[in-house]
Design an enzyme around this catalytic site. Structure first.
Site, PDB file in Angstrom:
ATOM      1  N   GLY A   1       0.835  -1.210   0.000  1.00  0.00           N
ATOM      2  CA  GLY A   1       0.000   0.000   0.000  1.00  0.00           C
ATOM      3  C   GLY A   1       0.854   1.238   0.000  1.00  0.00           C
ATOM      4  O   GLY A   1       2.046   1.180  -0.335  1.00  0.00           O
ATOM      5  N   ASN A   2       0.269   2.369   0.346  1.00  0.00           N
ATOM      6  CA  ASN A   2       1.045   3.605   0.460  1.00  0.00           C
ATOM      7  C   ASN A   2       0.402   4.498   1.521  1.00  0.00           C
ATOM      8  O   ASN A   2      -0.639   4.160   2.082  1.00  0.00           O
ATOM      9  CB  ASN A   2       1.156   4.306  -0.902  1.00  0.00           C
ATOM     10  CG  ASN A   2      -0.200   4.665  -1.469  1.00  0.00           C
ATOM     11  OD1 ASN A   2      -0.927   5.482  -0.907  1.00  0.00           O
ATOM     12  ND2 ASN A   2      -0.568   4.029  -2.584  1.00  0.00           N
ATOM     13  N   HIS A   3       1.027   5.653   1.770  1.00  0.00           N
ATOM     14  CA  HIS A   3       0.607   6.490   2.906  1.00  0.00           C
ATOM     15  C   HIS A   3      -0.538   7.453   2.587  1.00  0.00           C
ATOM     16  O   HIS A   3      -0.859   8.310   3.403  1.00  0.00           O
ATOM     17  CB  HIS A   3       1.797   7.307   3.411  1.00  0.00           C
ATOM     18  CG  HIS A   3       2.848   6.459   4.069  1.00  0.00           C
ATOM     19  ND1 HIS A   3       2.589   5.711   5.183  1.00  0.00           N
ATOM     20  CD2 HIS A   3       4.141   6.228   3.746  1.00  0.00           C
ATOM     21  CE1 HIS A   3       3.675   5.057   5.538  1.00  0.00           C
ATOM     22  NE2 HIS A   3       4.639   5.348   4.670  1.00  0.00           N
ATOM     23  N   SER A   4      -1.138   7.360   1.429  1.00  0.00           N
ATOM     24  CA  SER A   4      -2.213   8.310   1.101  1.00  0.00           C
ATOM     25  C   SER A   4      -3.366   8.185   2.109  1.00  0.00           C
ATOM     26  O   SER A   4      -3.826   7.077   2.410  1.00  0.00           O
ATOM     27  CB  SER A   4      -2.736   8.027  -0.318  1.00  0.00           C
ATOM     28  OG  SER A   4      -3.912   8.756  -0.525  1.00  0.00           O
TER      29      SER A   4
ATOM     30  N   ALA B   1      -3.764   7.704  -4.973  1.00  0.00           N
ATOM     31  CA  ALA B   1      -2.379   7.244  -5.117  1.00  0.00           C
ATOM     32  C   ALA B   1      -2.469   5.769  -5.509  1.00  0.00           C
ATOM     33  O   ALA B   1      -2.547   4.898  -4.647  1.00  0.00           O
ATOM     34  CB  ALA B   1      -1.629   7.423  -3.819  1.00  0.00           C
TER      35      ALA B   1
END
Ligand code: CTP
Length: 394
Positions: free
Chosen positions: A205-208, A270
């Site tokens: 995943g990512n930090h969005s 994102a």
């Protein structure tokens, strides 16, 4: 916005006329002055007494008062009104308005209007879909009347589908917005991160946080447009009135976008550029040796939207860059065929993922570049919407 405004509320003969009483009361509550004009058929659905009590004004449905012989002056009514709001608008009345037929007082008042007219269609599913009705609605919009789109749901006939008059709240929102250029427009917004499954318990995943996309959804709703918010996993609550489609992976987000055609696309998500080629069905067990994951590229959703956009559509992308920011964002805008690109630089302190603030530069297709200060994500969303309005709606 409605405070002190003179609203001529037109009511034509539909079962939805019962909602006009609530609408009238809401208009008065918001500080508007209301006069009601009804078609002769509408009087069978809701009594003039109810509406005159709520509006605190006489209600007009005939050219003259049968008892006193007094003439109800349609020109005076039209001159008085800051705008005409026809809710419900039946197929019959829409057809007459679209074709210059003037056989009752309501229509005479409409044809005498110099200011804006809003109309909220209400009819049964098949009547609504009929090409002649659709053509008449288009024709009315062509005369600069503003359509307040009907909603899908249960209809008086028992059928379920499009044709139900917009809810009072949506009507108030549509006529309250400073300008009506967004009313009737469909807007798809992608937001948040995507999660690409490695196995049933792990993902990439990512930090969005999704905050930017959700703030944009709220601003667009305030303009009176319809919002479909397609979001990856977030902790946020969608603003009231937005249609939220929750997705997890880039593939699910792509499918949701493909299933929802719009006039304006804002891709704030994102999205993972790669997904796991073969996610495991069972939890991957720990071993001592190295583990490699095979990744495969995802479809670029924004680029696909850009490649298929139709004349009049507007496409906005986001670019998160760490170096050569302007140049990279410009190239991205061209490559993905966007009309506008919102650039965030990770070099700007306090901006970017997770936080409440953002610092952006907006690039337009016509080479116009505007730098904004560090602001709250809500204020940034407003800047973005203002820029879209300027370039898209003029
Ligand atoms: N985007 C998308 N679908 C993808 C990847 C990106 O819709 N599969 C969209 C994002 O929502 C954003 C824009 O493309 O509006 C730019 O995303 P970004 O990650 O900055 O660009 P990439 O094309 O992925 O390029 P790079 O990561 O190499 O900078």
């Amino acid at each position: 916005m409605l405070k002190g405004k003179n609203v001529l509320l037109g009511i034509s003969g539909s079962i939805a006329a019962y909602k006009s009483a609530v609408l009238c009361r809401e208009l008065i509550k918001k500080g508007a002055h209301v006069k009601v004009v009804m078609t002769p058929d509408a009087v069978g659905f809701i009594t003039p007494l109810t509406l005159s009590t709520l509006s605190k004004n006489p209600v007009y449905s005939e050219y003259s008062d049968a008892k006193t012989g007094e003439w109800n002056n349609h020109v005076e009514l039209a001159k008085w009104a800051d705008f005409f709001l026809l809710a419900p608008a039946t197929q019959n009345t829409i057809a007459k308005m679209a074709n210059g037929i003037c056989d009752n007082l309501l229509l005479a008042a409409y044809f005498s209007m110099q200011n804006k007219t809003f109309f909220a269609p209400a009819m049964d599913l098949d009547m609504f879909k009929h090409p002649s009705n659709q053509q008449n609605i288009k024709r009315l919009e062509g005369f600069d009347n503003v359509l307040i789109p009907s909603e899908s749901g249960e209809l008086a006939s028992g059928l379920v589908g499009e044709g139900r008059m917009a809810e009072v709240e949506s009507i108030i929102k549509a006529i309250s917005s400073e300008d009506s250029s967004w009313v009737g427009k469909k807007v798809v917004i992608t937001a948040g991160p995507t999660y690409e499954a490695i196995d049933p318990v792990r993902f990439i995943g990512n930090h969005s946080s999704g905050k930017m996309g959700f703030a944009l959804a709220e601003k667009v709703l305030n303009k009176g447009a319809e919002v479909i918010l397609i979001s990856g996993p977030t902790q946020l609550t969608a603003p009231n009135g937005a249609q939220l489609i929750k997705v997890k992976s880039a593939g699910e987000m792509l499918a949701a976008v493909r299933g929802n055609k719009a006039n304006l696309y804002i891709c704030a998500a994102a999205v993972a550029d790669y997904t796991v080629a073969k996610p495991a069905n069972q939890k991957i067990k720990k071993k001592t040796e190295d583990l490699s994951l095979e990744l495969t590229p995802t479809v670029d959703i924004l680029a696909e939207i850009g490649a298929h956009k139709k004349k009049g559509d507007f496409v906005v992308g986001f670019a998160l860059e760490t170096n050569n920011e302007l140049e990279n964002a410009q190239t991205k805008m061209e490559r993905k065929n966007c009309d506008m690109m919102v650039l965030n630089s990770l070099r700007d302190n306090g901006a970017g993922f997770g936080g409440d603030n953002n610092k952006t530069t907006i690039l337009h297709k016509d080479n116009n570049v505007v730098d904004f200060e560090l602001k709250s994500k809500s204020a940034v969303a407003q800047d973005i919407i203002d820029s879209i309005q300027l370039k898209w709606l003029g």
